[in-house]
Design a protein around this motif. Structure first.
Motif, PDB file in Angstrom:
ATOM      1  N   LEU A  22       0.812  -1.213   0.000  1.00  0.00           N
ATOM      2  CA  LEU A  22       0.000   0.000   0.000  1.00  0.00           C
ATOM      3  C   LEU A  22       0.849   1.269   0.000  1.00  0.00           C
ATOM      4  N   LEU A  25       1.817   1.797  -3.518  1.00  0.00           N
ATOM      5  CA  LEU A  25       0.628   2.242  -4.240  1.00  0.00           C
ATOM      6  C   LEU A  25       0.384   3.732  -4.018  1.00  0.00           C
ATOM      7  N   LEU A  26       0.573   4.190  -2.778  1.00  0.00           N
ATOM      8  CA  LEU A  26       0.392   5.607  -2.481  1.00  0.00           C
ATOM      9  C   LEU A  26       1.408   6.457  -3.232  1.00  0.00           C
ATOM     10  N   GLN A  28       2.977   5.764  -6.031  1.00  0.00           N
ATOM     11  CA  GLN A  28       2.641   5.766  -7.454  1.00  0.00           C
ATOM     12  C   GLN A  28       1.409   6.624  -7.730  1.00  0.00           C
ATOM     13  N   SER A  29       0.450   6.606  -6.807  1.00  0.00           N
ATOM     14  CA  SER A  29      -0.759   7.411  -6.982  1.00  0.00           C
ATOM     15  C   SER A  29      -0.457   8.895  -6.887  1.00  0.00           C
ATOM     16  N   ASP A  34      -3.444  10.527  -8.886  1.00  0.00           N
ATOM     17  CA  ASP A  34      -4.667   9.719  -8.808  1.00  0.00           C
ATOM     18  C   ASP A  34      -5.360  10.018  -7.480  1.00  0.00           C
ATOM     19  N   PRO A  36      -8.549   9.789  -6.251  1.00  0.00           N
ATOM     20  CA  PRO A  36      -9.401   8.823  -5.530  1.00  0.00           C
ATOM     21  C   PRO A  36      -8.607   7.756  -4.763  1.00  0.00           C
ATOM     22  N   VAL A  37      -7.506   7.295  -5.336  1.00  0.00           N
ATOM     23  CA  VAL A  37      -6.695   6.293  -4.634  1.00  0.00           C
ATOM     24  C   VAL A  37      -6.023   6.923  -3.417  1.00  0.00           C
ATOM     25  N   ILE A  38      -5.537   8.138  -3.558  1.00  0.00           N
ATOM     26  CA  ILE A  38      -4.905   8.836  -2.427  1.00  0.00           C
ATOM     27  C   ILE A  38      -5.922   9.045  -1.306  1.00  0.00           C
ATOM     28  N   ALA A  40      -8.678   7.323  -0.746  1.00  0.00           N
ATOM     29  CA  ALA A  40      -9.026   6.028  -0.155  1.00  0.00           C
ATOM     30  C   ALA A  40      -7.939   5.544   0.799  1.00  0.00           C
ATOM     31  N   TYR A  41      -6.681   5.744   0.435  1.00  0.00           N
ATOM     32  CA  TYR A  41      -5.576   5.350   1.307  1.00  0.00           C
ATOM     33  C   TYR A  41      -5.608   6.141   2.609  1.00  0.00           C
TER      34      TYR A  41
END
Length: 82
Positions: A22, A25-26, A28-29, A34, A36-38, A40-41
């Motif tokens: 995760l 992922l953060l 890369q987001s 990105d 929405p992904v940030i 959500a994290y």
């Protein structure tokens, strides 16, 4: 609280050692903007922090008998010097 810090610094650990997770992922987001992904994290980490803190408080309440004792209304007034 140490477990919450561990979750927060997983971003640094995963970035340094290039472990997928995760934290990576953060990163890369953020690079790809990105939102929405940030979001959500951040919500997930916030809920995890609150859950860990609540669990720690409930565990302290279960272990420490002083926290379960009901407070008496006049107890503090009776001990105060006149």
């Amino acid at each position: 609280m140490q477990l919450g810090t561990l979750v927060a610094f997983s971003v640094v650990t995963e970035t340094v050692f290039q472990w997928p997770g995760l934290g990576q992922l953060l990163v890369q987001s953020v690079a790809a903007a990105d939102v929405p992904v940030i979001a959500a994290y951040l919500v997930m980490v916030s809920v995890l922090f609150v859950a860990i803190t609540l669990a720690a408080d409930l565990l302290c309440l279960a272990i420490d008998p002083r926290l379960r004792a009901p407070a008496r209304a006049g107890a503090d007034a009776a001990k105060a010097p006149a």
